[in-house]
Design a protein around this motif. Structure first.
Motif, PDB file in Angstrom:
ATOM      1  N   ASP A 117       0.834  -1.202   0.000  1.00  8.12           N
ATOM      2  CA  ASP A 117       0.000   0.000   0.000  1.00  8.12           C
ATOM      3  C   ASP A 117       0.866   1.247   0.000  1.00  8.12           C
ATOM      4  O   ASP A 117       0.585   2.213  -0.710  1.00  8.12           O
ATOM      5  CB  ASP A 117      -0.904   0.020   1.247  1.00  8.12           C
ATOM      6  CG  ASP A 117      -1.980  -1.046   1.213  1.00  8.12           C
ATOM      7  OD1 ASP A 117      -2.591  -1.242   0.146  1.00  8.12           O
ATOM      8  OD2 ASP A 117      -2.198  -1.689   2.254  1.00  8.12           O
ATOM      9  N   ASP A 141       0.454   7.906  -9.332  1.00  9.54           N
ATOM     10  CA  ASP A 141      -0.373   7.642  -8.162  1.00  9.54           C
ATOM     11  C   ASP A 141      -1.145   6.336  -8.324  1.00  9.54           C
ATOM     12  O   ASP A 141      -1.834   6.118  -9.322  1.00  9.54           O
ATOM     13  CB  ASP A 141      -1.340   8.808  -7.968  1.00  9.54           C
ATOM     14  CG  ASP A 141      -2.106   8.721  -6.664  1.00  9.54           C
ATOM     15  OD1 ASP A 141      -1.703   7.935  -5.786  1.00  9.54           O
ATOM     16  OD2 ASP A 141      -3.109   9.458  -6.532  1.00  9.54           O
ATOM     17  N   GLY A 142      -1.016   5.478  -7.344  1.00  9.69           N
ATOM     18  CA  GLY A 142      -1.671   4.191  -7.374  1.00  9.69           C
ATOM     19  C   GLY A 142      -0.808   3.060  -7.872  1.00  9.69           C
ATOM     20  O   GLY A 142      -1.114   1.889  -7.637  1.00  9.69           O
ATOM     21  N   ASP A 143       0.288   3.413  -8.552  1.00  5.21           N
ATOM     22  CA  ASP A 143       1.152   2.367  -9.105  1.00  5.21           C
ATOM     23  C   ASP A 143       2.564   2.907  -9.325  1.00  5.21           C
ATOM     24  O   ASP A 143       2.968   3.212 -10.447  1.00  5.21           O
ATOM     25  CB  ASP A 143       0.586   1.845 -10.424  1.00  5.21           C
ATOM     26  CG  ASP A 143       1.320   0.598 -10.913  1.00  5.21           C
ATOM     27  OD1 ASP A 143       2.020  -0.030 -10.095  1.00  5.21           O
ATOM     28  OD2 ASP A 143       1.189   0.265 -12.101  1.00  5.21           O
ATOM     29  N   ARG A 172       1.167   1.753  -3.848  1.00  3.07           N
ATOM     30  CA  ARG A 172       0.097   2.679  -4.225  1.00  3.07           C
ATOM     31  C   ARG A 172       0.456   4.114  -3.856  1.00  3.07           C
ATOM     32  O   ARG A 172       0.123   5.058  -4.589  1.00  3.07           O
ATOM     33  CB  ARG A 172      -1.200   2.268  -3.532  1.00  3.07           C
ATOM     34  CG  ARG A 172      -1.718   0.902  -3.963  1.00  3.07           C
ATOM     35  CD  ARG A 172      -2.855   0.422  -3.064  1.00  3.07           C
ATOM     36  NE  ARG A 172      -4.008   1.314  -3.123  1.00  3.07           N
ATOM     37  CZ  ARG A 172      -5.068   1.207  -2.324  1.00  3.07           C
ATOM     38  NH1 ARG A 172      -5.111   0.267  -1.386  1.00  3.07           N
ATOM     39  NH2 ARG A 172      -6.080   2.051  -2.438  1.00  3.07           N
ATOM     40  N   LYS A 173       1.116   4.285  -2.736  1.00  2.00           N
ATOM     41  CA  LYS A 173       1.523   5.606  -2.272  1.00  2.00           C
ATOM     42  C   LYS A 173       2.999   5.576  -1.916  1.00  2.00           C
ATOM     43  O   LYS A 173       3.559   4.514  -1.601  1.00  2.00           O
ATOM     44  CB  LYS A 173       0.700   6.039  -1.056  1.00  2.00           C
ATOM     45  CG  LYS A 173      -0.805   6.067  -1.274  1.00  2.00           C
ATOM     46  CD  LYS A 173      -1.234   7.134  -2.260  1.00  2.00           C
ATOM     47  CE  LYS A 173      -2.749   7.162  -2.414  1.00  2.00           C
ATOM     48  NZ  LYS A 173      -3.198   8.131  -3.445  1.00  2.00           N
ATOM     49  N   GLY A 213      -0.060  11.275  -4.949  1.00  2.00           N
ATOM     50  CA  GLY A 213       0.411  10.011  -4.396  1.00  2.00           C
ATOM     51  C   GLY A 213       1.778  10.062  -3.760  1.00  2.00           C
ATOM     52  O   GLY A 213       2.233   9.063  -3.203  1.00  2.00           O
ATOM     53  N   ASP A 245      -6.372   9.401   2.267  1.00  2.00           N
ATOM     54  CA  ASP A 245      -6.442   9.393   0.804  1.00  2.00           C
ATOM     55  C   ASP A 245      -6.737   7.992   0.272  1.00  2.00           C
ATOM     56  O   ASP A 245      -7.518   7.827  -0.676  1.00  2.00           O
ATOM     57  CB  ASP A 245      -5.130   9.919   0.213  1.00  2.00           C
ATOM     58  CG  ASP A 245      -4.930  11.407   0.481  1.00  2.00           C
ATOM     59  OD1 ASP A 245      -5.909  12.076   0.882  1.00  2.00           O
ATOM     60  OD2 ASP A 245      -3.795  11.893   0.304  1.00  2.00           O
ATOM     61  N   LEU A 246      -6.122   6.981   0.867  1.00  2.00           N
ATOM     62  CA  LEU A 246      -6.414   5.608   0.456  1.00  2.00           C
ATOM     63  C   LEU A 246      -7.870   5.236   0.739  1.00  2.00           C
ATOM     64  O   LEU A 246      -8.532   4.585  -0.083  1.00  2.00           O
ATOM     65  CB  LEU A 246      -5.462   4.647   1.175  1.00  2.00           C
ATOM     66  CG  LEU A 246      -4.009   4.631   0.688  1.00  2.00           C
ATOM     67  CD1 LEU A 246      -3.134   3.842   1.652  1.00  2.00           C
ATOM     68  CD2 LEU A 246      -3.913   4.034  -0.723  1.00  2.00           C
ATOM     69  N   GLU A 301     -10.151   6.775  -1.859  1.00  2.40           N
ATOM     70  CA  GLU A 301     -10.093   6.058  -3.124  1.00  2.40           C
ATOM     71  C   GLU A 301     -10.865   4.748  -3.053  1.00  2.40           C
ATOM     72  O   GLU A 301     -11.621   4.401  -3.978  1.00  2.40           O
ATOM     73  CB  GLU A 301      -8.636   5.798  -3.496  1.00  2.40           C
ATOM     74  CG  GLU A 301      -7.859   7.068  -3.814  1.00  2.40           C
ATOM     75  CD  GLU A 301      -6.361   6.833  -3.913  1.00  2.40           C
ATOM     76  OE1 GLU A 301      -5.946   5.643  -3.894  1.00  2.40           O
ATOM     77  OE2 GLU A 301      -5.606   7.815  -4.015  1.00  2.40           O
ATOM     78  N   GLU A 302     -10.686   4.022  -1.974  1.00  2.00           N
ATOM     79  CA  GLU A 302     -11.371   2.737  -1.818  1.00  2.00           C
ATOM     80  C   GLU A 302     -12.871   2.919  -1.680  1.00  2.00           C
ATOM     81  O   GLU A 302     -13.665   2.113  -2.200  1.00  2.00           O
ATOM     82  CB  GLU A 302     -10.780   1.989  -0.620  1.00  2.00           C
ATOM     83  CG  GLU A 302      -9.336   1.555  -0.855  1.00  2.00           C
ATOM     84  CD  GLU A 302      -8.607   1.228   0.434  1.00  2.00           C
ATOM     85  OE1 GLU A 302      -7.453   0.762   0.334  1.00  2.00           O
ATOM     86  OE2 GLU A 302      -9.170   1.424   1.526  1.00  2.00           O
TER      87      GLU A 302
END
Length: 311
Positions: A10, A92-94, A109-110, A270, A301-302, A305-306
């Motif tokens: 993560d 961001d995210g990857d 992800r971050k 991110g 922030d996670l 997004e989720e």
């Protein structure tokens, strides 16, 4: 492990000092899968004791890190990796992180940079031998132990008056060494009013025994005795990767810092920064606090997004 192996997290935290460690703790308690990547060469590696951190005053930097890691590893979702991050690609995210001399690529992800600063010591013979034992840069960290002692302050012209004023809070037995930089008439008068000796000759070397300074020699053959030294160092970022990734940078006095909002977010989605690298006061407790703040921002922030992925 093969060269194609990828580890997915993560959050990847680059830097294992107080900012990175406190961020890892907060994220572990937030049930996040975290990797802490640390080169294990902290700015305070020469320091014998760390001060100003409530309940940990006087602890050695190595013990501080050891205890922190032991507590963090009680949470199963955190892993530590020794190494240096050489490049980051993705968005961001990857994010994909490549480690020096590693066959593993890290995906996260971050991304949190808690890499801190490095001291570039003045080019003075003998300074490295006393650095951390009887020569220091931060009076808030080490001034108490050297209170009321005979202290030499080594500072260039542009910072000398501010710095010697700071040190005067711990001792009045001060000598200001400008190492050939010349002060103005007004500055000389100000020092005289406060009983501070001024030496403007070029420093030849610092003489010491087992890390403790005994005297300072000058190029004109003169020398002075002293018990300790406080000096101005040049601070540099420990890594250029945030800047390469497009993070905004700005001057924090003479130091380039990573710009963030109040929660540690940079302008690059991110990517976050905490601790000395982003200009928090250069104190152990301040760095740890900014790490906790950035970790909270990452978690929020996670979660956003989720939450939105379900809608």
């Amino acid at each position: 492990m093969t060269k194609t192996e990828v580890e997915i997290y993560d959050v990847a935290i680059v830097g294992g000092g107080p900012a990175g460690l406190n961020a890892a703790l907060v994220l572990a308690r937030s049930r996040r899968l975290v990797l802490v990547i640390d080169e294990e060469m902290p700015r305070n590696h020469v320091t014998r004791e760390s001060h100003g951190f409530l309940t940990r005053d006087g602890i050695t930097p190595s013990d501080f890190r050891r205890i922190a890691k032991e507590q963090i590893l009680e949470y199963p979702s955190v892993r530590f990796q020794s190494g240096v991050v050489t490049s980051v690609i993705g968005s961001d995210g990857d994010f994909l992180l490549q480690l020096e001399s590693s066959e593993v690529t890290v995906r996260s992800r971050k991304l949190l940079f808690a890499t801190g600063m490095k001291d570039a010591l003045p080019d003075i013979e003998g300074l490295s031998e006393v650095y951390g034992t009887s020569a220091f840069v931060c009076p808030f960290c080490d001034g108490w132990e050297w209170r009321d002692r005979q202290i030499s302050v080594i500072a260039p012209n542009d910072s000398s008056m501010h710095y010697v004023k700071m040190i005067s809070g711990w001792t009045k037995s001060l000598t200001l060494l400008t190492n050939a930089s010349l002060l103005t008439v007004e500055q000389r008068a100000e020092l005289s009013i406060h009983g501070i000796t001024l030496v403007e000759e070029s420093i030849q070397r610092i003489e010491s025994q087992q890390g403790y300074v005994s005297r300072i020699a000058f190029n004109n053959g003169r020398f002075i005795e002293c018990e300790g030294i406080f000096f101005v160092s040049t601070l540099v970022q420990s890594t250029k990767i945030p800047e390469i990734m497009g993070c905004n940078m700005s001057n924090n006095g003479p130091v380039m810092k990573v710009d963030t909002d109040s929660m540690g977010r940079t302008n690059v989605p991110g990517v976050y920064s905490a601790g000395d690298a982003s200009g928090s006061p250069f104190q152990l407790i301040s760095a740890a606090s900014s790490g906790a703040t950035a970790a909270a921002a990452i978690q929020l922030d996670l979660l956003d997004e989720e939450w939105n992925m379900v809608n």
